[in-house]
Scaffold this motif. Structure first.
Motif, PDB file in Angstrom:
ATOM      1  N   LYS A 152       0.830  -1.209   0.000  1.00 41.13           N
ATOM      2  CA  LYS A 152       0.000   0.000   0.000  1.00 41.13           C
ATOM      3  C   LYS A 152       0.864   1.258   0.000  1.00 41.13           C
ATOM      4  O   LYS A 152       0.587   2.197  -0.753  1.00 41.13           O
ATOM      5  N   THR A 153       1.892   1.287   0.802  1.00 40.46           N
ATOM      6  CA  THR A 153       2.789   2.448   0.863  1.00 40.46           C
ATOM      7  C   THR A 153       3.459   2.682  -0.480  1.00 40.46           C
ATOM      8  O   THR A 153       3.488   3.805  -0.992  1.00 40.46           O
ATOM      9  N   GLY A 154       4.013   1.635  -1.050  1.00 41.19           N
ATOM     10  CA  GLY A 154       4.699   1.758  -2.335  1.00 41.19           C
ATOM     11  C   GLY A 154       3.756   2.131  -3.461  1.00 41.19           C
ATOM     12  O   GLY A 154       4.065   2.995  -4.291  1.00 41.19           O
ATOM     13  N   ALA A 155       2.585   1.502  -3.490  1.00 43.26           N
ATOM     14  CA  ALA A 155       1.615   1.783  -4.552  1.00 43.26           C
ATOM     15  C   ALA A 155       1.088   3.216  -4.454  1.00 43.26           C
ATOM     16  O   ALA A 155       0.948   3.903  -5.474  1.00 43.26           O
ATOM     17  N   THR A 156       0.835   3.675  -3.245  1.00 41.37           N
ATOM     18  CA  THR A 156       0.375   5.055  -3.054  1.00 41.37           C
ATOM     19  C   THR A 156       1.437   6.039  -3.524  1.00 41.37           C
ATOM     20  O   THR A 156       1.127   7.026  -4.210  1.00 41.37           O
ATOM     21  N   ALA A 157       2.691   5.773  -3.173  1.00 41.98           N
ATOM     22  CA  ALA A 157       3.790   6.647  -3.603  1.00 41.98           C
ATOM     23  C   ALA A 157       3.928   6.642  -5.121  1.00 41.98           C
ATOM     24  O   ALA A 157       4.062   7.702  -5.747  1.00 41.98           O
ATOM     25  N   GLU A 207       1.663   5.905  -7.414  1.00 47.75           N
ATOM     26  CA  GLU A 207       0.517   6.591  -8.020  1.00 47.75           C
ATOM     27  C   GLU A 207       0.657   8.109  -7.910  1.00 47.75           C
ATOM     28  O   GLU A 207       0.340   8.836  -8.850  1.00 47.75           O
ATOM     29  N   SER A 208       1.135   8.581  -6.794  1.00 52.50           N
ATOM     30  CA  SER A 208       1.330  10.016  -6.592  1.00 52.50           C
ATOM     31  C   SER A 208       2.394  10.573  -7.544  1.00 52.50           C
ATOM     32  O   SER A 208       2.213  11.645  -8.132  1.00 52.50           O
ATOM     33  N   ILE A 209       3.474   9.844  -7.707  1.00 47.48           N
ATOM     34  CA  ILE A 209       4.553  10.269  -8.611  1.00 47.48           C
ATOM     35  C   ILE A 209       4.045  10.311 -10.047  1.00 47.48           C
ATOM     36  O   ILE A 209       4.312  11.257 -10.789  1.00 47.48           O
ATOM     37  N   ILE A 210       3.287   9.302 -10.441  1.00 43.28           N
ATOM     38  CA  ILE A 210       2.756   9.258 -11.809  1.00 43.28           C
ATOM     39  C   ILE A 210       1.717  10.363 -12.010  1.00 43.28           C
ATOM     40  O   ILE A 210       1.670  10.974 -13.081  1.00 43.28           O
ATOM     41  N   LYS A 211       0.928  10.639 -10.996  1.00 42.28           N
ATOM     42  CA  LYS A 211      -0.053  11.717 -11.108  1.00 42.28           C
ATOM     43  C   LYS A 211       0.649  13.054 -11.358  1.00 42.28           C
ATOM     44  O   LYS A 211       0.163  13.890 -12.115  1.00 42.28           O
TER      45      LYS A 211
END
Length: 158
Positions: free
Chosen positions: A77-82, A84-88
């Motif tokens: 969850k931590t890695g995926a959230t990070a 997704e934020s970077i790609i956004k």
């Protein structure tokens, strides 16, 4: 002036070689737990704070769950959230899209982090020709072993 040019060139080559090492390690990370650990360690050692380096660090956070005994769900969850934020913040970065696509292809389906595979694949195909030689090679190498690309799609990557 020559000293300034030499300094700038040295920095560029240093960053380039670190990025190549990170890419090569990432490409091999799923082959074994030892490779996974080597990639995680290399990502942790990166001092860069650019979007691509942070994307690899987020992927390393996700991959930690592969070798961890506890808190695996939290790591993903931590890695995926990070990621997704970077790609956004960088939606047109092909390497970040490749990272997310490779993570989503290789993560167990039960985790549920697979929602961008089609979009990322289409993005890679549509933007492949606009990339420099090193990045084209990296994308093509990934696509050739990817489960998401059809033979016809692989053939379009020249």
């Amino acid at each position: 002036m020559k000293l300034l040019f030499a300094f700038i060139t040295a920095i560029v080559f240093f960053f380039q070689s670190n990025m190549e090492a990170l890419r090569n390690s990432y490409a091999k990370a799923n082959l074994s737990n030892a490779n996974t650990e080597a990639f995680i360690n290399l990502a942790d050692d990166q001092s860069g704070n650019d979007a691509v380096t942070n994307g690899y660090k987020a992927a390393a956070d996700i991959m930690r769950a592969k070798i961890a005994k506890k808190d695996r769900k939290a790591m993903v969850k931590t890695g995926a959230t990070a990621l997704e934020s970077i790609i956004k913040s960088n939606p047109n970065n092909i390497e970040l899209r490749l990272i997310r696509l490779s993570v989503q292809e290789n993560i167990p389906k039960i985790v549920g982090y697979r929602g961008s595979i089609k979009d990322d694949k289409a993005f890679l195909i549509n933007n492949y020709s606009k990339q420099n030689g090193a990045l084209k090679s990296y994308v093509k190498k990934f696509a050739m072993q990817s489960k998401s690309f059809t033979e016809a799609e692989k053939a379009t990557l020249k």
